[in-house]
Motif scaffolding. Structure first.
Motif, mmCIF file in Angstrom:
data_model
loop_
_atom_site.group_PDB
_atom_site.id
_atom_site.type_symbol
_atom_site.label_atom_id
_atom_site.label_comp_id
_atom_site.label_asym_id
_atom_site.label_seq_id
_atom_site.Cartn_x
_atom_site.Cartn_y
_atom_site.Cartn_z
ATOM 1 N N THR A 98 -18.469 8.387 51.402
ATOM 2 C CA THR A 98 -17.698 7.754 50.331
ATOM 3 C C THR A 98 -16.295 7.395 50.799
ATOM 4 O OG1 THR A 98 -16.971 9.908 49.486
ATOM 5 C CG2 THR A 98 -18.973 8.986 48.550
ATOM 6 N N THR A 99 -15.739 8.157 51.745
ATOM 7 C CA THR A 99 -14.389 7.845 52.221
ATOM 8 C C THR A 99 -14.361 6.583 53.067
ATOM 9 O OG1 THR A 99 -14.608 9.190 54.224
ATOM 10 C CG2 THR A 99 -13.840 10.304 52.243
ATOM 11 N N PHE A 100 -15.532 6.152 53.545
ATOM 12 C CA PHE A 100 -15.606 4.907 54.302
ATOM 13 C C PHE A 100 -15.864 3.717 53.385
ATOM 14 C CE2 PHE A 100 -16.016 7.835 57.772
ATOM 15 C CZ PHE A 100 -15.490 7.159 58.861
ATOM 16 N N CYS A 101 -16.920 3.820 52.558
ATOM 17 C CA CYS A 101 -17.296 2.647 51.764
ATOM 18 C C CYS A 101 -16.261 2.308 50.691
ATOM 19 C CB CYS A 101 -18.679 2.837 51.141
ATOM 20 S SG CYS A 101 -18.800 4.145 49.904
ATOM 21 N N THR A 102 -15.435 3.270 50.284
ATOM 22 C CA THR A 102 -14.401 2.966 49.292
ATOM 23 C C THR A 102 -13.374 1.998 49.855
ATOM 24 O OG1 THR A 102 -12.828 3.972 47.746
ATOM 25 C CG2 THR A 102 -12.891 4.886 49.951
ATOM 26 N N ARG A 103 -13.279 1.912 51.176
ATOM 27 C CA ARG A 103 -12.278 1.059 51.815
ATOM 28 C C ARG A 103 -12.784 -0.353 52.081
ATOM 29 N NH1 ARG A 103 -10.742 6.158 52.842
ATOM 30 N NH2 ARG A 103 -8.574 6.544 53.438
ATOM 31 N N MET A 104 -14.012 -0.663 51.741
ATOM 32 C CA MET A 104 -14.545 -1.996 52.034
ATOM 33 C C MET A 104 -13.812 -3.049 51.197
ATOM 34 S SD MET A 104 -18.610 -1.225 52.574
ATOM 35 C CE MET A 104 -18.905 -2.118 51.104
ATOM 36 N N ASP A 105 -14.206 -3.211 49.975
ATOM 37 C CA ASP A 105 -13.472 -4.088 49.060
ATOM 38 C C ASP A 105 -12.374 -3.239 48.435
ATOM 39 O OD1 ASP A 105 -12.513 -5.571 46.905
ATOM 40 O OD2 ASP A 105 -14.421 -6.568 46.591
ATOM 41 N N TYR A 106 -11.174 -3.356 48.966
ATOM 42 C CA TYR A 106 -10.090 -2.455 48.583
ATOM 43 C C TYR A 106 -9.551 -2.727 47.185
ATOM 44 C CZ TYR A 106 -8.356 -6.492 51.162
ATOM 45 O OH TYR A 106 -8.187 -7.755 51.656
ATOM 46 N N LEU A 107 -9.992 -3.818 46.550
ATOM 47 C CA LEU A 107 -9.595 -4.076 45.164
ATOM 48 C C LEU A 107 -10.595 -3.507 44.169
ATOM 49 C CD1 LEU A 107 -8.226 -7.729 45.283
ATOM 50 C CD2 LEU A 107 -6.953 -5.586 45.337
ATOM 51 N N ALA A 108 -11.757 -3.084 44.642
ATOM 52 C CA ALA A 108 -12.784 -2.549 43.748
ATOM 53 C C ALA A 108 -13.455 -1.339 44.377
ATOM 54 C CB ALA A 108 -13.813 -3.630 43.415
ATOM 55 N N PRO A 109 -12.687 -0.306 44.726
ATOM 56 C CA PRO A 109 -13.265 0.821 45.476
ATOM 57 C C PRO A 109 -14.308 1.610 44.711
ATOM 58 C CG PRO A 109 -11.019 1.331 44.768
ATOM 59 C CD PRO A 109 -11.243 -0.125 44.490
ATOM 60 N N ILE A 184 -6.161 10.342 37.559
ATOM 61 C CA ILE A 184 -7.521 10.873 37.698
ATOM 62 C C ILE A 184 -7.782 11.382 39.111
ATOM 63 C CG2 ILE A 184 -9.974 10.290 37.596
ATOM 64 C CD1 ILE A 184 -9.294 8.228 35.451
ATOM 65 N N THR A 185 -7.417 10.584 40.107
ATOM 66 C CA THR A 185 -7.816 10.882 41.490
ATOM 67 C C THR A 185 -6.653 11.288 42.391
ATOM 68 O OG1 THR A 185 -7.503 8.648 42.399
ATOM 69 C CG2 THR A 185 -9.539 9.073 41.193
ATOM 70 N N GLY A 186 -5.426 11.059 41.948
ATOM 71 C CA GLY A 186 -4.278 11.316 42.799
ATOM 72 C C GLY A 186 -3.918 10.147 43.696
ATOM 73 N N LEU A 187 -4.711 9.055 43.641
ATOM 74 C CA LEU A 187 -4.497 7.902 44.516
ATOM 75 C C LEU A 187 -4.580 6.614 43.720
ATOM 76 C CD1 LEU A 187 -6.837 9.079 47.406
ATOM 77 C CD2 LEU A 187 -4.351 8.988 47.519
ATOM 78 N N ARG A 188 -3.979 5.560 44.255
ATOM 79 C CA ARG A 188 -4.036 4.243 43.626
ATOM 80 C C ARG A 188 -5.190 3.407 44.166
ATOM 81 N NH1 ARG A 188 0.995 2.197 41.645
ATOM 82 N NH2 ARG A 188 0.709 0.252 42.775
ATOM 83 N N MET A 189 -5.654 3.722 45.363
ATOM 84 C CA MET A 189 -6.782 3.011 45.958
ATOM 85 C C MET A 189 -7.422 3.928 47.000
ATOM 86 S SD MET A 189 -4.607 0.300 48.271
ATOM 87 C CE MET A 189 -6.041 -0.505 48.964
ATOM 88 N N ASN A 190 -8.607 3.518 47.519
ATOM 89 C CA ASN A 190 -9.333 4.336 48.507
ATOM 90 C C ASN A 190 -9.534 5.765 48.009
ATOM 91 O OD1 ASN A 190 -9.166 2.053 50.089
ATOM 92 N ND2 ASN A 190 -7.444 2.794 51.307
ATOM 93 N N HIS A 191 -10.149 5.896 46.841
ATOM 94 C CA HIS A 191 -10.161 7.167 46.122
ATOM 95 C C HIS A 191 -11.137 8.197 46.687
ATOM 96 C CE1 HIS A 191 -7.896 5.049 42.974
ATOM 97 N NE2 HIS A 191 -8.743 4.057 43.166
ATOM 98 N N ALA A 192 -12.358 7.762 47.054
ATOM 99 C CA ALA A 192 -13.425 8.707 47.411
ATOM 100 C C ALA A 192 -13.597 9.740 46.309
ATOM 101 C CB ALA A 192 -13.141 9.380 48.757
ATOM 102 N N TYR A 193 -13.509 9.288 45.065
ATOM 103 C CA TYR A 193 -13.564 10.185 43.900
ATOM 104 C C TYR A 193 -14.998 10.397 43.433
ATOM 105 C CZ TYR A 193 -12.894 11.673 39.026
ATOM 106 O OH TYR A 193 -12.947 12.338 37.827
ATOM 107 N N VAL A 194 -15.807 9.351 43.475
ATOM 108 C CA VAL A 194 -17.212 9.477 43.105
ATOM 109 C C VAL A 194 -17.951 10.086 44.290
ATOM 110 C CG1 VAL A 194 -19.270 8.261 42.318
ATOM 111 C CG2 VAL A 194 -17.003 7.454 41.617
#
Length: 449
Positions: A98-109, A184-194
């Motif tokens: 999840t920490t990799f694929c969240t960075r693909m489309d960085y506007l829709a992680p 929710i996640t502590g981050l604004r993008m690249n969350h790896a929350y799910v």
């Protein structure tokens, strides 16, 4: 062909240096325009837009052949941002994926995270075991993310046409949503929350109040954007009839998302193949038939309002399930599920640390193996799709029975939608290329994954 035919100033045939059939020129004096026109027989100009250009939404290269101001040929060049994300995922555990694929489309992680985790859960056979509250949280963050993504699309598209106010309004509205993500996640993008099995941790206790306070502000910004754009005669003249792609063209090229719905087809994965309980939410799928850039703006604005409808339903469900689990009960999968926000940032809860460090050697061993080695996933393969802001996002996962994906491949909608650039731009003006690409809303992080 030799470049010297009929050219008195050329010194030698091109074939001597360039080989047969390759045009080359060497001239001293004379008019270069006459030399080129006589040798080639036409006035042909090739212009590169990008890969470093403010109107290409990232490192997209557009190769345009133009005749005056008219585009006669348009081609895309991709790969300048290649990150090897899919290959890297083969060398990490299923949770670390999840920490990799969240960075693909960085506007829709959140969409990449959810698609990947839904596929992993299907391979594990725990799809029905994911807690309801976790599914509600996933829907909440995805729909807020859809609004944030569309606001960037509309804002950057307006800015590229010279409407700076459109960008400032769009990005100001997006800030309201990013504050929620940060809570929710502590981050604004690249969350790896799910995560496979649920989400990393529950939402803050006051989150529903925070979201309800932000929704009227976001709606206000959406109304301002609609008032600023939709009835503006300059905006309409720049977009109406530009970048047209009819329904047959969308089907032929595999185009999905707002571009497909602007041609009149109401295909939406949330309705056609529901996931995460979307079949239980009340919302509509907006369509149009103009199939041009203007109709895509209208559809994205309407989709934002529909997403906010879903968000309100999520808030009611979160209020009704306070204290419910957000991760599957199987401790061999549920990692990390004991996160907390402390004085030193986000990490494992103090209760969890106290247990594994001071009370149970078995719990410490289990935690160590789960974090370092990961859980095994039964051999097999699966295909999972979600409705991404730019269209249908698919993930094909293959497991060989180990603790790492054997193969992870994503069907990113931006990559497929870019096929339409030539059809939408050829025959139009150079200035219309900017508008047409903006209406596709490509994000090159997803294209060059």
């Amino acid at each position: 062909m030799t470049a010297t035919a009929g050219i008195p100033h050329a010194t030698r045939p091109a074939s001597e240096d360039y080989g047969p059939g390759v045009a080359g020129f060497e001239a001293s004096g004379g008019d270069w325009d006459e030399i080129a026109r006589e040798a080639i027989g036409e006035e042909r100009i090739v212009v590169n837009m990008g890969p470093q250009h403010p109107s290409t939404h990232g490192v997209l290269r557009l190769m345009l052949e133009i005749d005056g101001e008219t585009v006669t040929e348009a081609r895309c060049g991709v790969g300048y941002l290649h990150t090897g994300i899919e290959k890297n995922m083969e060398f990490r555990t299923w949770t670390q994926g999840t920490t990799f694929c969240t960075r693909m489309d960085y506007l829709a992680p959140f969409f990449q995270e959810t698609a990947y985790c839904l596929g992993t859960e299907r391979l594990l056979g725990v799809t029905d075991d994911v807690p309801e509250r976790a599914s509600v949280i996933r829907v909440l963050v995805m729909e807020l993310n859809r609004v944030a993504s569309h606001l960037v699309c509309l804002g950057t598209g307006g800015n590229e046409m010279g409407a700076t106010t459109v960008m400032t309004i769009g990005f100001t509205g997006r800030e309201e949503i990013l504050r929620i993500f940060e809570a929710i996640t502590g981050l604004r993008m690249n969350h790896a929350y799910v995560r496979p099995g649920g989400v990393a941790q529950d939402v803050p206790a006051d989150l529903t109040d925070q979201v309800r306070a932000a929704l009227p502000k976001v709606r206000g910004y959406l109304k301002d954007l609609g008032d600023l754009m939709l009835a503006n005669p300059i905006f309409k003249s720049r977009l109406q009839g530009v970048g047209a792609l009819n329904l047959a063209g969308c089907f032929a090229l595999g185009i999905t998302g707002p571009v497909l719905r602007s041609a009149g087809h109401p295909y939406d994965v949330r309705k056609a193949f529901p996931y995460s309980g979307y079949e239980t939410y009340d919302f509509d799928v907006p369509t149009d038939t103009a199939a041009d850039c203007y109709s895509r703006v209208v559809i994205r604005l309407e989709e934002c309002y529909q997403s906010l409808r879903i968000v309100e339903q999520c808030l009611d469900r979160l209020d009704a399930t306070v204290g419910a689990p957000v991760m599957v009960a199987d401790k061999k999968i549920a990692w990390p599920a004991q996160l907390a926000v402390g004085s030193d940032g986000q990490g494992n809860s103090l209760d969890h640390i106290r247990r594994i460090m001071g009370e149970s050697m078995e719990a410490l061993i289990h935690h160590f193996k789960l974090v370092t080695e990961g859980f095994g996933v039964p051999a097999g393969q699966t295909w999972q799709t979600v409705e991404h802001p730019r269209g249908e996002l698919g993930v094909h996962l293959v497991s060989d029975g180990g603790t790492r994906p054997y193969r992870a491949h994503f069907r990113d909608p931006s990559f497929n939608n870019l096929q339409a650039v030539s059809v939408m731009c050829e025959g139009g003006q150079v200035a219309d290329v900017v508008v047409a690409v903006a209406s596709l809303d490509p994000v090159l992080g997803g294209v060059d994954r």
